[in-house]
Design a protein around this motif. Structure first.
Motif, PDB file in Angstrom:
ATOM      1  N   LEU A  83      31.393 105.863 104.609  1.00 25.73           N
ATOM      2  CA  LEU A  83      31.190 106.064 102.702  1.00 25.73           C
ATOM      3  C   LEU A  83      31.775 105.771 101.926  1.00 25.73           C
ATOM      4  CD1 LEU A  83      27.281 106.126 102.311  1.00 25.73           C
ATOM      5  CD2 LEU A  83      28.474 108.705 102.700  1.00 25.73           C
ATOM      6  N   PRO A  84      31.591 105.476 100.949  1.00 24.75           N
ATOM      7  CA  PRO A  84      33.038 105.498  99.569  1.00 24.75           C
ATOM      8  C   PRO A  84      32.941 106.477  98.943  1.00 24.75           C
ATOM      9  CG  PRO A  84      31.491 102.472  99.905  1.00 24.75           C
ATOM     10  CD  PRO A  84      30.844 104.826 100.378  1.00 24.75           C
ATOM     11  N   ARG A  85      33.904 107.026  98.354  1.00 22.47           N
ATOM     12  CA  ARG A  85      34.326 108.567  97.993  1.00 22.47           C
ATOM     13  C   ARG A  85      33.102 108.927  96.558  1.00 22.47           C
ATOM     14  NH1 ARG A  85      40.046 109.390  95.686  1.00 22.47           N
ATOM     15  NH2 ARG A  85      40.287 110.613  97.576  1.00 22.47           N
ATOM     16  N   ARG A  86      32.883 108.126  95.688  1.00 24.99           N
ATOM     17  CA  ARG A  86      31.444 108.251  95.564  1.00 24.99           C
ATOM     18  C   ARG A  86      30.404 107.978  95.765  1.00 24.99           C
ATOM     19  NH1 ARG A  86      29.451 108.480  90.796  1.00 24.99           N
ATOM     20  NH2 ARG A  86      27.555 106.957  89.810  1.00 24.99           N
ATOM     21  N   HIS A  87      30.473 107.718  96.435  1.00 20.35           N
ATOM     22  CA  HIS A  87      28.282 107.892  97.556  1.00 20.35           C
ATOM     23  C   HIS A  87      28.638 109.430  98.231  1.00 20.35           C
ATOM     24  CE1 HIS A  87      29.063 104.116  97.427  1.00 20.35           C
ATOM     25  NE2 HIS A  87      27.712 103.055  98.097  1.00 20.35           N
ATOM     26  N   ARG A  88      29.908 109.654  98.980  1.00 17.85           N
ATOM     27  CA  ARG A  88      30.129 110.934  99.141  1.00 17.85           C
ATOM     28  C   ARG A  88      29.882 112.336  98.063  1.00 17.85           C
ATOM     29  NH1 ARG A  88      34.823 109.051 102.226  1.00 17.85           N
ATOM     30  NH2 ARG A  88      35.488 110.579 100.448  1.00 17.85           N
ATOM     31  N   SER A  89      30.178 111.803  97.217  1.00 21.21           N
ATOM     32  CA  SER A  89      30.023 113.194  95.873  1.00 21.21           C
ATOM     33  C   SER A  89      29.048 113.412  95.235  1.00 21.21           C
ATOM     34  CB  SER A  89      30.690 112.580  94.734  1.00 21.21           C
ATOM     35  OG  SER A  89      30.985 111.011  94.245  1.00 21.21           O
ATOM     36  N   LEU A  90      28.340 111.923  95.776  1.00 19.39           N
ATOM     37  CA  LEU A  90      26.853 111.726  94.942  1.00 19.39           C
ATOM     38  C   LEU A  90      25.376 112.448  96.253  1.00 19.39           C
ATOM     39  CD1 LEU A  90      26.485 108.340  93.209  1.00 19.39           C
ATOM     40  CD2 LEU A  90      25.917 111.013  91.951  1.00 19.39           C
ATOM     41  N   VAL A  91      26.077 112.403  97.561  1.00 16.59           N
ATOM     42  CA  VAL A  91      25.280 113.327  98.422  1.00 16.59           C
ATOM     43  C   VAL A  91      25.629 114.665  99.053  1.00 16.59           C
ATOM     44  CG1 VAL A  91      25.530 113.288 100.971  1.00 16.59           C
ATOM     45  CG2 VAL A  91      25.569 111.267  99.835  1.00 16.59           C
ATOM     46  N   GLN A  92      26.842 114.990  98.274  1.00 13.94           N
ATOM     47  CA  GLN A  92      27.453 116.536  98.357  1.00 13.94           C
ATOM     48  C   GLN A  92      26.593 117.024  96.595  1.00 13.94           C
ATOM     49  OE1 GLN A  92      28.248 118.171 100.394  1.00 13.94           O
ATOM     50  NE2 GLN A  92      28.588 117.291 101.260  1.00 13.94           N
ATOM     51  N   ILE A  93      26.445 116.198  95.496  1.00 14.95           N
ATOM     52  CA  ILE A  93      25.962 116.945  94.379  1.00 14.95           C
ATOM     53  C   ILE A  93      23.860 117.030  95.272  1.00 14.95           C
ATOM     54  CG2 ILE A  93      24.931 116.117  92.285  1.00 14.95           C
ATOM     55  CD1 ILE A  93      27.532 114.975  91.570  1.00 14.95           C
ATOM     56  N   ASP A  94      23.449 116.339  95.272  1.00 15.44           N
ATOM     57  CA  ASP A  94      22.484 115.930  96.039  1.00 15.44           C
ATOM     58  C   ASP A  94      21.797 116.981  97.239  1.00 15.44           C
ATOM     59  OD1 ASP A  94      19.822 115.591  95.928  1.00 15.44           O
ATOM     60  OD2 ASP A  94      19.756 114.473  97.403  1.00 15.44           O
ATOM     61  N   ARG A  95      23.161 117.137  97.561  1.00 15.22           N
ATOM     62  CA  ARG A  95      22.732 118.076  98.893  1.00 15.22           C
ATOM     63  C   ARG A  95      22.430 119.600  98.162  1.00 15.22           C
ATOM     64  NH1 ARG A  95      26.778 117.407 103.612  1.00 15.22           N
ATOM     65  NH2 ARG A  95      25.237 115.994 104.274  1.00 15.22           N
ATOM     66  N   PHE A  96      23.555 120.097  97.165  1.00  7.69           N
ATOM     67  CA  PHE A  96      23.853 121.213  96.897  1.00  7.69           C
ATOM     68  C   PHE A  96      22.851 121.730  95.818  1.00  7.69           C
ATOM     69  CE2 PHE A  96      27.752 121.446  99.115  1.00  7.69           C
ATOM     70  CZ  PHE A  96      27.813 121.969  99.687  1.00  7.69           C
ATOM     71  N   GLY A  97      21.549 121.018  95.857  1.00  9.86           N
ATOM     72  CA  GLY A  97      20.790 120.900  94.449  1.00  9.86           C
ATOM     73  C   GLY A  97      21.074 121.022  93.383  1.00  9.86           C
ATOM     74  N   LEU A  98      22.521 120.693  93.248  1.00  9.15           N
ATOM     75  CA  LEU A  98      22.590 120.360  91.825  1.00  9.15           C
ATOM     76  C   LEU A  98      22.543 119.531  90.570  1.00  9.15           C
ATOM     77  CD1 LEU A  98      26.790 120.511  92.301  1.00  9.15           C
ATOM     78  CD2 LEU A  98      25.214 122.794  91.707  1.00  9.15           C
ATOM     79  N   PRO A  99      22.027 119.808  89.124  1.00 13.56           N
ATOM     80  CA  PRO A  99      20.900 118.453  87.927  1.00 13.56           C
ATOM     81  C   PRO A  99      22.401 118.312  87.684  1.00 13.56           C
ATOM     82  CG  PRO A  99      22.149 120.786  87.126  1.00 13.56           C
ATOM     83  CD  PRO A  99      22.881 121.514  89.186  1.00 13.56           C
ATOM     84  N   THR A 100      22.439 116.820  87.355  1.00 18.43           N
ATOM     85  CA  THR A 100      22.165 115.557  87.143  1.00 18.43           C
ATOM     86  C   THR A 100      21.802 115.816  85.348  1.00 18.43           C
ATOM     87  OG1 THR A 100      20.509 114.027  87.827  1.00 18.43           O
ATOM     88  CG2 THR A 100      22.503 114.497  88.970  1.00 18.43           C
TER      89      THR A 100
END
Length: 104
Positions: A83-100
């Motif tokens: 999984l590319p780095r950008r994808h992984r970072s967005l998954v982590q943001i989503d996983r932790f429930g951080l706002p966008t």
């Protein structure tokens, strides 16, 4: 692939397109996608499954994958290892429930 073949008994589909949701749940839409809409309705049992609207910012991973799919125009599957780095970072943001934040 049909949901039951994937071992899924209930689906919850989210889309950032209210028009797509309306075409699936209420009917209508352009004639040239009617076969696709019928297929989606067949896969979704609307009395059991759920289809709801979500803002694009609410699921950036899906938006990124959909954009890639549109650009590539062929099937591609990521494993968790590639999984590319950008994808992984967005998954982590989503996983932790951080706002966008929606762009200004």
């Amino acid at each position: 692939m049909p949901p039951l073949r994937l071992g899924l008994s209930v689906l919850w589909v989210e889309s950032d397109s209210t028009l797509a949701i309306h075409c699936i749940t209420k009917g209508g839409g352009p004639w040239h996608i009617q076969a696709t809409l019928r297929h989606i309705r067949h896969l979704l049992a609307l009395d059991r499954d759920t289809i709801t609207h979500i803002f694009r910012e609410g699921n950036q991973v899906a938006d990124l994958l959909a954009s890639e799919g549109w650009d590539r125009r062929y099937y591609y599957e990521y494993s968790s290892q590639d999984l590319p780095r950008r994808h992984r970072s967005l998954v982590q943001i989503d996983r932790f429930g951080l706002p966008t934040v929606r762009g200004l």
